[in-house]
Scaffold this active site. Structure first.
Site, mmCIF file in Angstrom:
data_model
loop_
_atom_site.group_PDB
_atom_site.id
_atom_site.type_symbol
_atom_site.label_atom_id
_atom_site.label_comp_id
_atom_site.label_asym_id
_atom_site.label_seq_id
_atom_site.Cartn_x
_atom_site.Cartn_y
_atom_site.Cartn_z
ATOM 1 N N HIS A 234 59.131 38.884 72.409
ATOM 2 C CA HIS A 234 60.149 38.325 73.316
ATOM 3 C C HIS A 234 59.589 37.574 74.520
ATOM 4 C CE1 HIS A 234 59.351 42.012 75.662
ATOM 5 N NE2 HIS A 234 59.776 41.320 76.696
HETATM 6 C C1 UD1 Z 1 63.603 39.993 80.454
HETATM 7 C C2 UD1 Z 1 62.535 40.127 81.545
HETATM 8 C C3 UD1 Z 1 61.231 40.580 80.909
HETATM 9 C C4 UD1 Z 1 61.421 41.837 80.081
HETATM 10 C C5 UD1 Z 1 62.549 41.634 79.090
HETATM 11 C C6 UD1 Z 1 62.849 42.937 78.389
HETATM 12 C C7 UD1 Z 1 62.645 38.556 83.436
HETATM 13 C C8 UD1 Z 1 62.094 37.332 84.032
HETATM 14 N N1 UD1 Z 1 62.275 38.827 82.170
HETATM 15 O O1 UD1 Z 1 63.184 38.978 79.570
HETATM 16 O O2 UD1 Z 1 60.296 40.861 81.926
HETATM 17 O O3 UD1 Z 1 60.235 42.117 79.390
HETATM 18 O O4 UD1 Z 1 63.746 41.229 79.787
HETATM 19 O O5 UD1 Z 1 63.575 42.744 77.219
HETATM 20 O O6 UD1 Z 1 63.398 39.249 84.083
HETATM 21 N N2 UD1 Z 1 70.077 37.342 75.866
HETATM 22 C C9 UD1 Z 1 71.189 37.644 75.117
HETATM 23 N N3 UD1 Z 1 71.780 38.849 75.317
HETATM 24 C C10 UD1 Z 1 71.352 39.764 76.222
HETATM 25 C C11 UD1 Z 1 70.220 39.436 76.982
HETATM 26 C C12 UD1 Z 1 69.591 38.234 76.791
HETATM 27 O O7 UD1 Z 1 71.622 36.860 74.286
HETATM 28 O O8 UD1 Z 1 71.945 40.851 76.340
HETATM 29 C C13 UD1 Z 1 69.391 36.058 75.620
HETATM 30 C C14 UD1 Z 1 69.950 34.907 76.445
HETATM 31 O O9 UD1 Z 1 69.879 33.756 75.666
HETATM 32 C C15 UD1 Z 1 68.946 34.799 77.575
HETATM 33 C C16 UD1 Z 1 67.652 35.186 76.905
HETATM 34 O O10 UD1 Z 1 68.009 36.191 75.962
HETATM 35 O O11 UD1 Z 1 68.893 33.511 78.144
HETATM 36 C C17 UD1 Z 1 66.599 35.723 77.835
HETATM 37 O O12 UD1 Z 1 67.105 36.803 78.629
HETATM 38 P P1 UD1 Z 1 66.469 37.100 80.071
HETATM 39 O O13 UD1 Z 1 67.074 38.350 80.589
HETATM 40 O O14 UD1 Z 1 66.512 35.897 80.932
HETATM 41 O O15 UD1 Z 1 64.940 37.315 79.753
HETATM 42 P P2 UD1 Z 1 64.234 38.241 78.671
HETATM 43 O O16 UD1 Z 1 63.466 37.355 77.770
HETATM 44 O O17 UD1 Z 1 65.223 39.166 78.080
HETATM 45 N N1 UDP Z 2 62.982 48.898 72.590
HETATM 46 C C1 UDP Z 2 64.109 49.380 71.949
HETATM 47 N N2 UDP Z 2 64.609 48.630 70.916
HETATM 48 C C2 UDP Z 2 64.046 47.465 70.505
HETATM 49 C C3 UDP Z 2 62.888 46.991 71.180
HETATM 50 C C4 UDP Z 2 62.395 47.723 72.229
HETATM 51 O O1 UDP Z 2 64.634 50.439 72.281
HETATM 52 O O2 UDP Z 2 64.557 46.852 69.552
HETATM 53 C C5 UDP Z 2 62.438 49.685 73.701
HETATM 54 C C6 UDP Z 2 60.978 50.030 73.556
HETATM 55 O O3 UDP Z 2 60.820 51.199 72.793
HETATM 56 C C7 UDP Z 2 60.540 50.173 74.998
HETATM 57 C C8 UDP Z 2 61.388 49.158 75.717
HETATM 58 O O4 UDP Z 2 62.497 48.888 74.867
HETATM 59 O O5 UDP Z 2 60.837 51.452 75.510
HETATM 60 C C9 UDP Z 2 60.594 47.910 75.949
HETATM 61 O O6 UDP Z 2 61.454 46.883 76.283
HETATM 62 P P1 UDP Z 2 61.119 45.351 76.034
HETATM 63 O O7 UDP Z 2 60.153 45.217 74.934
HETATM 64 O O8 UDP Z 2 62.425 44.668 75.894
HETATM 65 O O9 UDP Z 2 60.504 44.899 77.435
HETATM 66 P P2 UDP Z 2 59.097 45.068 78.165
HETATM 67 O O10 UDP Z 2 58.657 46.482 78.062
HETATM 68 O O11 UDP Z 2 58.148 44.109 77.545
HETATM 69 O O12 UDP Z 2 59.397 44.656 79.561
#
Ligand code: UD1
Ligand code: UDP
Length: 396
Positions: A234
């Site tokens: 991601h």
């Molecule tokens: C965010 C965090 C990242 C974290 C990750 C965990 C920031 C800058 N990034 O990244 O540090 O590791 O969350 O998962 O805060 N979207 C959906 N549905 C949702 C959420 C997101 O469709 O419920 C899609 C949208 O298109 C959105 C994109 O995912 O634009 C990215 O979501 P965003 O929260 O901006 O960043 P993450 O990549 O999720």
């Molecule tokens: N996780 C989850 N379901 C998924 C992917 C991740 O429950 O499909 C959990 C994972 O076990 C961990 C946390 O989400 O505890 C990590 O989140 P993510 O990878 O979204 O973000 P990051 O840790 O890189 O910020």
């Protein structure tokens, strides 16, 4: 902007210390489960927790599922900020959180990790002189092109209590001029820094037993333990660059051909969108045609633990998942050029590959034959949340 308050929780007990926790992204919701659990079990008479969800993550399987299965109380507020550019999201959170802080006047604001929700909450609180408690402080990738690096550095420097999971995190803060020896009253100018272990280790220990009882995902997907690879992707550096994204999928397809193993990929919504918009239709068809590549919706945490515990190998760019791989003694290919969790790489349990197809394959083949010995002194003893609650009560 919608600020939704739950009327059920409108009155607070003045004899308790009120802390306000801000969460927004999936890993923060999961981390909050550990602290909320400790508060409910051990500190209910002393601490009152107000939960604010920024709404950064909002899909059912990126947010609500965790509240239900991990027993996290319903948030008192949901800012419903949703997706957008960094500036747009952070600004909306900042003004929404500030309004709640002015109304609630908590003794401290608790933030987790390094997301836009973290920086918004820390900034909102610090500017109006409410102490910030940063859980998962001190981590660095030393790569400021990563949005999270900016968020975590800024959050650390606005905090009054910094809870650091690892020794590497302590060393990073010392290099940035933080006083590591705890003395005097904690203030934003003289913060207290504590090495406390990893709150996610608390969670992994606690939920592993529940996962064993409740998760049926392996059976549903027809997976045999040790006969599949778990993958998550991601990071923006992997998803938003079509060359990187394609290279990772080329590596996964080749790995399936080479090993015969299935690859399970619970897909982040960001990655799903980018596959559909950035990769050619022909390449998308190749992905779809490989029936050993199981692309599933994002998993719940209990299912995720089950997948991690039974995978032969984990391939990920997630901070949380690379750590959990280590907790469960699974080898891990890290789809990044750097990691904040350097101990895991130094222990030989993980290899950094970036999005380089050849390096991913080399690392995977090496690690598939490696048995991982975990050390007990890296991520604490599984009681980080208790330690954090005690320090909040005694130092603020
Ligand atoms: C965010 C965090 C990242 C974290 C990750 C965990 C920031 C800058 N990034 O990244 O540090 O590791 O969350 O998962 O805060 N979207 C959906 N549905 C949702 C959420 C997101 O469709 O419920 C899609 C949208 O298109 C959105 C994109 O995912 O634009 C990215 O979501 P965003 O929260 O901006 O960043 P993450 O990549 O999720
Ligand atoms: N996780 C989850 N379901 C998924 C992917 C991740 O429950 O499909 C959990 C994972 O076990 C961990 C946390 O989400 O505890 C990590 O989140 P993510 O990878 O979204 O973000 P990051 O840790 O890189 O910020």
């Amino acid at each position: 902007m919608a600020i939704l308050a739950s009327p059920m929780k409108a009155s607070y007990d003045m004899s308790k210390k009120k802390i306000l926790t801000v969460i927004g992204a999936r890993p923060q919701i999961i981390k909050a489960a550990a602290l909320s659990r400790a508060i409910q079990a051990q500190f209910a008479s002393q601490l009152e927790e107000i939960l604010v969800h920024t709404g950064q993550h909002y899909d059912e399987n990126m947010s609500a599922v965790f509240f239900e299965e991990l027993g996290i109380p319903e948030p008192h507020y949901n800012l419903a900020v949703g997706s957008g550019s960094h500036g747009h999201m952070t600004a909306a959170m900042l003004s929404g959180i500030e309004a709640i802080l002015v109304k609630e006047q908590p003794s401290a604001v608790v933030v987790y990790g390094d997301t836009n929700s973290t920086i918004a909450a820390a900034l909102a609180a610090a500017k109006i002189h409410i102490p910030v408690v940063h859980i998962e402080a001190g981590l660095r990738s030393f790569h400021k092109a990563m949005p999270e690096e900016i968020n975590r550095i800024a959050a650390d420097h606005m905090s009054t209590l910094l809870f650091v999971p690892t020794k590497a995190g302590m060393a990073n803060l010392a290099k940035e001029g933080f006083e590591i020896e705890v003395k005097g009253k904690a203030t934003i100018d003289a913060p207290h820094v504590y090495h406390c272990g990893d709150i996610m280790y608390d969670n992994s220990l606690y939920f592993a037993a529940r996962s064993k009882e409740k998760s049926v995902l392996l059976a549903q997907l027809g997976l045999t333990p040790e006969q599949f690879i778990l993958c998550t992707i991601h990071r923006d550096s992997n998803t938003d660059d079509p060359i990187a994204l394609q290279a990772i999928f080329e590596a996964l397809l080749t790995l399936i051909d080479q090993t015969g193993l299935r690859v399970v990929l619970p897909i982040h919504p960001r990655t799903k969108n980018k596959i559909e918009t950035l990769l050619s239709v022909a390449f998308q068809q190749r992905i779809a045609a490989q029936d050993k590549l199981l692309i599933t919706p994002p998993a719940g945490f209990l299912d995720m633990i089950a997948l991690e515990q039974h995978a032969k190998l984990i391939v990920t760019d997630s901070g949380g998942v690379q750590k959990e791989a280590y907790f469960f003694a699974k080898p891990c290919v890290i789809l990044r050029e750097q990691t904040e969790w350097v101990e895991v790489v130094e222990a030989g349990a993980a290899i950094l590959t970036g999005a380089n197809q050849e390096q991913i394959l080399d690392a995977a083949n090496l690690l598939l034959n490696r048995s991982i010995q975990t050390r007990s002194d890296i991520f604490g003893d599984g009681n980080a949340s208790t330690f954090i609650c005690e320090k909040i009560l005694t130092t603020l």
